[in-house]
Design a protein around this motif. Structure first.
Motif, short mmCIF file in Angstrom:
data_model
loop_
_atom_site.label_atom_id
_atom_site.label_comp_id
_atom_site.label_asym_id
_atom_site.label_seq_id
_atom_site.Cartn_x
_atom_site.Cartn_y
_atom_site.Cartn_z
N ASP A 105 -9.69 16.08 48.11
CA ASP A 105 -9.98 15.23 46.97
C ASP A 105 -11.06 15.95 46.16
O ASP A 105 -12.26 15.80 46.44
CB ASP A 105 -10.47 13.85 47.43
CG ASP A 105 -10.87 12.96 46.27
OD1 ASP A 105 -10.81 13.41 45.10
OD2 ASP A 105 -11.25 11.80 46.53
N ASP A 108 -14.35 14.23 44.53
CA ASP A 108 -15.42 13.66 45.36
C ASP A 108 -16.37 14.76 45.80
O ASP A 108 -16.05 15.55 46.69
CB ASP A 108 -14.81 12.96 46.57
CG ASP A 108 -15.83 12.21 47.40
OD1 ASP A 108 -17.04 12.31 47.12
OD2 ASP A 108 -15.41 11.52 48.35
N GLN A 112 -15.83 14.17 51.89
CA GLN A 112 -14.39 14.03 51.83
C GLN A 112 -13.97 12.89 52.75
O GLN A 112 -14.27 12.90 53.95
CB GLN A 112 -13.68 15.32 52.27
CG GLN A 112 -13.78 16.45 51.26
CD GLN A 112 -12.95 16.20 50.01
OE1 GLN A 112 -11.74 16.40 49.99
NE2 GLN A 112 -13.61 15.76 48.95
N PHE A 113 -13.29 11.91 52.13
CA PHE A 113 -12.72 10.80 52.87
C PHE A 113 -13.83 10.08 53.63
O PHE A 113 -14.83 9.71 53.00
CB PHE A 113 -11.55 11.30 53.72
CG PHE A 113 -10.68 12.27 52.95
CD1 PHE A 113 -9.86 11.81 51.92
CD2 PHE A 113 -10.75 13.64 53.18
CE1 PHE A 113 -9.10 12.71 51.17
CE2 PHE A 113 -10.00 14.53 52.43
CZ PHE A 113 -9.17 14.06 51.42
N CYS A 114 -13.73 9.89 54.94
CA CYS A 114 -14.78 9.15 55.65
C CYS A 114 -15.96 10.05 56.04
O CYS A 114 -16.97 9.56 56.52
CB CYS A 114 -14.21 8.45 56.88
SG CYS A 114 -13.62 9.56 58.17
N THR A 147 -6.22 10.79 39.15
CA THR A 147 -7.40 9.95 39.00
C THR A 147 -8.65 10.82 39.14
O THR A 147 -8.65 11.80 39.86
CB THR A 147 -7.43 8.84 40.08
OG1 THR A 147 -8.59 8.03 39.88
CG2 THR A 147 -7.45 9.38 41.48
N GLY A 186 -8.45 7.85 56.55
CA GLY A 186 -7.77 7.57 55.29
C GLY A 186 -7.48 8.79 54.44
O GLY A 186 -7.23 8.68 53.24
N ARG A 187 -7.46 9.94 55.05
CA ARG A 187 -7.27 11.18 54.30
C ARG A 187 -5.96 11.19 53.52
O ARG A 187 -5.94 11.45 52.32
CB ARG A 187 -7.34 12.37 55.28
CG ARG A 187 -7.36 13.72 54.59
CD ARG A 187 -7.50 14.85 55.61
NE ARG A 187 -7.69 16.11 54.93
CZ ARG A 187 -8.84 16.77 54.85
NH1 ARG A 187 -9.93 16.27 55.40
NH2 ARG A 187 -8.91 17.91 54.20
N ARG A 189 -3.89 8.73 52.70
CA ARG A 189 -3.82 7.66 51.68
C ARG A 189 -4.55 8.08 50.41
O ARG A 189 -4.05 7.89 49.30
CB ARG A 189 -4.42 6.36 52.23
CG ARG A 189 -3.54 5.62 53.21
CD ARG A 189 -4.09 4.23 53.51
NE ARG A 189 -5.49 4.23 53.93
CZ ARG A 189 -5.91 4.44 55.19
NH1 ARG A 189 -5.04 4.68 56.15
NH2 ARG A 189 -7.19 4.40 55.46
N ARG A 190 -5.74 8.63 50.58
CA ARG A 190 -6.53 9.04 49.41
C ARG A 190 -5.85 10.22 48.69
O ARG A 190 -5.84 10.26 47.45
CB ARG A 190 -7.95 9.41 49.83
CG ARG A 190 -8.83 9.87 48.69
CD ARG A 190 -8.99 8.81 47.61
NE ARG A 190 -9.75 9.33 46.49
CZ ARG A 190 -9.67 8.87 45.26
NH1 ARG A 190 -8.87 7.85 44.97
NH2 ARG A 190 -10.40 9.40 44.30
N GLN A 193 -3.36 8.99 46.32
CA GLN A 193 -3.94 8.41 45.11
C GLN A 193 -4.37 9.50 44.14
O GLN A 193 -4.18 9.36 42.92
CB GLN A 193 -5.15 7.55 45.47
CG GLN A 193 -4.81 6.30 46.25
CD GLN A 193 -6.08 5.61 46.78
OE1 GLN A 193 -7.17 6.17 46.78
NE2 GLN A 193 -5.90 4.38 47.24
N VAL A 194 -4.95 10.56 44.67
CA VAL A 194 -5.49 11.63 43.82
C VAL A 194 -4.37 12.47 43.19
O VAL A 194 -4.45 12.83 42.00
CB VAL A 194 -6.45 12.53 44.63
CG1 VAL A 194 -6.88 13.76 43.84
CG2 VAL A 194 -7.66 11.75 45.08
#
Length: 197
Positions: A105, A108, A112-114, A147, A186-187, A189-190, A193-194
């Motif tokens: 991502d 960010d 990254q992620f969590c 996004t 949630g890697r 899933r994110r 979205q990206v």
């Protein structure tokens, strides 16, 4: 007598047998990427045709021979990263870059992620020869984002310090734990979205 002759022939052939391996090693190149958890980056980059080896480690900081504790304490300046050794006759650096962007991502810059904190930020580490391709690739990736804005950096290549043995090949050696971590973080899933599906 025959035994001595066989030993001499074996000794003469040994350097010749090593030539193809040495030539193959000399023909490879490396790329260094940071993208959050190096377990995930290592696993995702490993499956790319033309990639010879992927190593988890640390780079970008000021501490020599850093440990995982040094890096996650945020005092070392290092990123969790992977060093990708590849065969340029089979795959181009530009392709590795395009694949890298889809694994992170880049909007960010807080982790990254969590995984949060400076050691988990996305970055591409380059030498002078790699920089133009990395900058071009970053620009193209920014145009494809679904996004957010591009925040991942292109940074100068520094010493790459291999991670401790228990971090290496983590997804292969700890498949269940790795799957639970990746899903829980949630890697994927994110990333959808990206970048879109």
């Amino acid at each position: 007598m025959i035994r001595r002759l066989l030993i001499v022939l074996a000794l003469l052939a040994a350097p010749l047998a090593a030539l193809p391996a040495a030539a193959a090693a000399a023909a490879t190149k490396t790329a260094v990427f940071a993208g959050g958890c190096f377990w995930c980056m290592e696993n995702d980059m490993r499956g790319i045709p033309g990639v010879v080896k992927v190593e988890s480690g640390y780079t970008g900081g000021h501490v020599k021979n850093p440990t995982y504790r040094d890096v996650t304490s945020e005092r070392s300046g290092h990123y969790e990263a992977v060093r990708v050794t590849y065969d340029p006759a089979r795959i181009e650096y530009a392709y590795l870059l395009s694949r890298y962007w889809k694994l992170v991502d880049p909007t960010d810059d807080g982790g990254q992620f969590c995984d949060r904190g400076p050691s988990y930020r996305p970055a591409v580490f380059v030498d002078a020869q790699q920089r133009p391709a990395a900058e071009r690739s970053r620009t193209l990736a920014a145009q494809r984002l679904k996004t957010g804005a591009m925040k991942a950096q292109i940074l100068p290549l520094q010493t790459f310090w291999p991670a401790e043995p228990y971090h290496r090949d983590y997804a292969r050696n700890n498949a269940v734990e790795y799957h639970l971590y990746r899903t829980g973080c949630g890697r994927d899933r994110r990333l959808a979205q990206v970048w879109g599906k």
